[in-house]
Design an enzyme around this catalytic site. Structure first.
Site, short mmCIF file in Angstrom:
data_model
loop_
_atom_site.label_atom_id
_atom_site.label_comp_id
_atom_site.label_asym_id
_atom_site.label_seq_id
_atom_site.Cartn_x
_atom_site.Cartn_y
_atom_site.Cartn_z
N THR A 327 0.83 -1.20 0.00
CA THR A 327 0.00 0.00 0.00
C THR A 327 0.87 1.25 0.00
O THR A 327 0.61 2.21 -0.74
CB THR A 327 -0.94 0.02 1.22
OG1 THR A 327 -1.77 -1.14 1.19
CG2 THR A 327 -1.81 1.27 1.22
N TRP A 330 2.57 1.63 -3.37
CA TRP A 330 1.63 2.03 -4.43
C TRP A 330 1.57 3.54 -4.56
O TRP A 330 1.42 4.08 -5.65
CB TRP A 330 0.24 1.48 -4.13
CG TRP A 330 -0.78 1.85 -5.17
CD1 TRP A 330 -1.07 1.18 -6.32
CD2 TRP A 330 -1.66 3.00 -5.15
NE1 TRP A 330 -2.07 1.82 -7.02
CE2 TRP A 330 -2.45 2.94 -6.33
CE3 TRP A 330 -1.85 4.05 -4.26
CZ2 TRP A 330 -3.41 3.90 -6.63
CZ3 TRP A 330 -2.81 5.01 -4.56
CH2 TRP A 330 -3.58 4.93 -5.73
N HIS A 331 1.72 4.24 -3.44
CA HIS A 331 1.57 5.69 -3.45
C HIS A 331 2.76 6.41 -4.04
O HIS A 331 2.66 7.60 -4.38
CB HIS A 331 1.31 6.21 -2.03
CG HIS A 331 -0.08 5.93 -1.55
ND1 HIS A 331 -0.43 4.74 -0.96
CD2 HIS A 331 -1.21 6.68 -1.59
CE1 HIS A 331 -1.72 4.77 -0.65
NE2 HIS A 331 -2.22 5.93 -1.02
N GLY A 332 3.88 5.76 -4.18
CA GLY A 332 5.02 6.42 -4.79
C GLY A 332 6.30 5.62 -4.63
O GLY A 332 6.43 4.80 -3.71
#
Length: 485
Positions: A327, A330-332
């Protein structure tokens, strides 16, 4: 092009709706939406339309082979693996390869020249949508879509392609072939869109500008950022954290509001993506309310397939660790996002295995304050990508850099914006929504007030559009926070 740009508001969207509603038959309406969606996506980089179309074409082919009559278990498994390799492989190349090579260069001196690969906008969103489609076909939850244009429409629909929510194919499969938008749904869609636009233009953008003032601009060089974070007063840093906490919710939920509203205008019904997460009374509850489509994706396609909580404690911890590190990633492509995922993993494990029922026995206000503190500090990790700067920021919050607790400039700025901040905080709560619903129910039983109430309901979206346009025209600060996704 973004939803909050004047070009989109007064050219692209009106032209799209005009062409859509005058197109005869649903097949041509779908063609209109597909063409506009590809143009919208191509606006940021025409060459990346080929990537989007190519990934959709590959998954369409693999799913047809999975779903064909007589396909054996191993044939279906092979096509699932090939589809996942294509989707995740391309995502890793475009999003994570530069990050990986930068670290190998730092640690091992190889390669000497690190290629800077431009990240296609929205690649994480449409990759996850394709993965959910592929896995659902493999599980036989849905049949494979025989028409490639229809699958491409689902993947590229400009409402949610670049900023979410993550829409599962099974949620809108029937609406691709059979849908109708009533006048009431169109009106509701316009209202929802303008509410989201106002959140973005009137509230989120100024909050972001204040976060840059109180913390520091994310565009600064490393040395300048470190110097500013080390010298800011503690009050300035706390206010910066507050403003960024407000900005990221108002901005993210605004895009979801606008996507949901545009969908309703043409008969698509996307699921809610944010449910006032800042009123949560535990970190676990926060993640049931924040970015719901992403949380559900990781739950259904990572956590549960790993075994979920249907196994021993150690395996549950492993499953949660894998889910939350993914997670974060996934954001960066940066270490701070992995740290952010690990940060939430720790609190979720504490609540699940140590606190258990103890947290529920605390007063509601205490629990909400606890969640807000955890979340706000988490957003600081999310915003500051450099570990050195992040350490300086955390020390500065408690005067650990030798920085003052307050200063004249911060106090004056706070006084100037105190009313605005109060309104922004109010917008993060369901108070206005609940008040509207109560008024609506009360006026339903008072026929004499129904006509003025209807006029007011029609006037509010127009007023929000005017105010939002004025804010966008008068302010050059209009960031697109989803660029890294």
């Amino acid at each position: 092009m973004v939803f909050s740009s004047l070009l989109f508001l007064f050219a692209f969207l009106p032209l799209n709706l005009l062409c859509y509603h005058f197109a005869p038959g649903l097949q041509r309406k779908n063609l209109v939406m597909l063409c506009f969606s590809l143009v919208f996506y191509a606006w940021a980089g025409p060459k990346y339309v080929l990537l989007l179309v190519g990934m959709a074409l590959a998954d369409w082919f693999f799913c047809l082979r999975m779903d064909r009559v007589g396909a054996t278990y191993w044939q279906r498994k092979l096509n699932l693996i090939l589809a996942c390799v294509v989707d995740l492989g391309l995502l890793c190349v475009f999003k994570y390869l530069t990050f990986l090579l930068e670290n190998t260069n730092r640690w091992f001196g190889w390669p000497e020249d690190v290629p800077q690969i431009l990240l296609p906008i929205g690649i994480s969103f449409y990759t996850f949508q394709l993965l959910s489609y592929v896995v659902d076909v493999y599980r036989r939850d849905i049949p494979a879509q025989r028409s490639f244009p229809k699958l491409l429409l689902y993947v590229s629909l400009f409402h949610q392609c670049v900023a979410g929510p993550i829409v599962r194919y099974q949620d809108i499969a029937d609406e691709i072939d059979y849908r109708h938008a009533s006048r009431q749904e169109i009106a509701d869609g316009i209202g929802r869109f303008t509410v989201g636009l106002a959140k973005k233009a009137i509230l989120a953008n100024p909050c972001g500008s204040l976060a840059d003032i109180f913390l520091c601009s994310s565009s600064l060089s490393f040395s300048d950022m470190l110097a500013q974070l080390s010298s800011r007063s503690a009050l300035s840093l706390w206010l910066g954290v507050l403003c960024y906490t407000l900005q990221i919710y108002l901005d993210f939920s605004a895009y979801s509001d606008m996507a949901i509203g545009m969908g309703r205008m043409i008969g698509f019904h996307y699921r809610e993506n944010f449910d006032y997460p800042y009123i949560a009374r535990s970190v676990t509850e926060f993640w049931r309310r924040w970015h719901i489509s992403l949380s559900q994706f990781f739950r259904d396609y990572v956590y549960i397939p790993l075994g979920g909580n249907r196994c021993g404690v150690l395996r549950q911890i492993r499953n949660l660790a894998v889910t939350w590190l993914l997670t974060g990633l996934w954001h960066g492509a940066s270490w701070n996002f992995l740290l952010w995922g690990a940060y939430y993993l720790i609190f979720l494990l504490i609540e699940k295995f140590l606190l258990r029922g103890r947290l529920e026995r605390l007063p509601s206000l205490v629990r909400r304050c606890y969640v807000l503190l955890v979340v706000a500090l988490g957003w600081l990790i999310f915003r500051v990508t450099s570990m050195t700067c992040l350490g300086a920021a955390f020390l500065g919050l408690f005067g650990g850099n030798g920085n003052p607790w307050t200063d004249y400039e911060t106090t004056v700025t706070l006084r100037s914006y105190i009313v605005f901040l109060a309104v922004a905080i109010l917008a993060c709560t369901p108070l206005v929504r609940n008040l509207y619903r109560r008024l609506n129910r009360a006026i339903d039983g008072m026929p004499i007030l129904q006509k003025p109430w209807t006029v007011l309901q029609c006037a509010v979206p127009v007023l929000l559009l005017i105010l939002s346009t004025a804010a966008l025209v008068g302010d050059q600060y209009n960031p697109f926070l989803y660029y890294r996704f």
